[in-house]
Design a protein around this motif. Structure first.
Motif, PDB file in Angstrom:
ATOM      1  N   VAL A 135       0.842  -1.197   0.000  1.00  0.00           N
ATOM      2  CA  VAL A 135       0.000   0.000   0.000  1.00  0.00           C
ATOM      3  C   VAL A 135       0.881   1.251   0.000  1.00  0.00           C
ATOM      4  O   VAL A 135       0.635   2.202  -0.742  1.00  0.00           O
ATOM      5  CB  VAL A 135      -0.953  -0.003   1.222  1.00  0.00           C
ATOM      6  N   GLU A 154       2.513   1.611  -3.402  1.00  0.00           N
ATOM      7  CA  GLU A 154       1.515   2.091  -4.359  1.00  0.00           C
ATOM      8  C   GLU A 154       1.288   3.595  -4.191  1.00  0.00           C
ATOM      9  O   GLU A 154       1.259   4.345  -5.162  1.00  0.00           O
ATOM     10  CB  GLU A 154       0.204   1.328  -4.107  1.00  0.00           C
ATOM     11  N   LEU A 155       1.148   4.006  -2.953  1.00  0.00           N
ATOM     12  CA  LEU A 155       0.917   5.416  -2.648  1.00  0.00           C
ATOM     13  C   LEU A 155       2.071   6.277  -3.148  1.00  0.00           C
ATOM     14  O   LEU A 155       1.848   7.352  -3.706  1.00  0.00           O
ATOM     15  CB  LEU A 155       0.741   5.597  -1.140  1.00  0.00           C
ATOM     16  N   LYS A 209      -5.657   2.641   2.245  1.00  0.00           N
ATOM     17  CA  LYS A 209      -4.827   3.604   1.527  1.00  0.00           C
ATOM     18  C   LYS A 209      -5.448   4.994   1.568  1.00  0.00           C
ATOM     19  O   LYS A 209      -4.739   5.994   1.660  1.00  0.00           O
ATOM     20  CB  LYS A 209      -4.614   3.150   0.085  1.00  0.00           C
ATOM     21  N   GLU A 211      -3.741   8.693   2.237  1.00  0.00           N
ATOM     22  CA  GLU A 211      -3.893   9.791   1.281  1.00  0.00           C
ATOM     23  C   GLU A 211      -4.387  11.058   1.989  1.00  0.00           C
ATOM     24  O   GLU A 211      -3.923  12.150   1.708  1.00  0.00           O
ATOM     25  CB  GLU A 211      -4.847   9.396   0.158  1.00  0.00           C
TER      26      GLU A 211
END
Length: 102
Positions: free
Chosen positions: A40, A43-44, A94, A98
């Motif tokens: 995660v 990916e972020l 996630k 964010e």
């Protein structure tokens, strides 16, 4: 942007002296929830522009974990211009990470 691996040697430069937002993932290799959050975080780092994403292994860099009161892992701390802007403990979606870096 690739996730930056933090150490005692580069923490101040990469986090406290950085312009803008930095998200730091405090983790350990043996931690199940940390392993779950690893992809995660990766990916972020590729999706959010203008944010530096970093990881720090608390077993290797215990001094920094203690400095920021990290008692449970994973712990995520967002810094804005060197100041703590938010803290989240535990595995989270996630979307929560964010929110921390906006």
């Amino acid at each position: 942007m690739a996730v930056v691996k933090l150490t005692t040697a580069n923490f101040d430069q990469e986090v406290l002296k950085a312009d803008g937002t930095v998200l730091v993932d405090f983790y350990a290799d043996w931690c199940g929830p940390c392993k779950m959050m690893g992809p995660v975080v990766e990916e972020l780092s590729g999706e959010v522009s203008g944010v530096k994403v970093c990881k720090i292994n608390i077993d290797e860099e215990m001094e920094i974990a203690q400095r920021y009161g990290v008692m449970s892992i994973p712990t995520f701390i967002s810094f804005k211009n060197g100041e703590i802007a938010g803290k989240q403990v535990g595995a989270v979606p996630k979307s929560r990470l964010e929110e921390m870096v906006k």
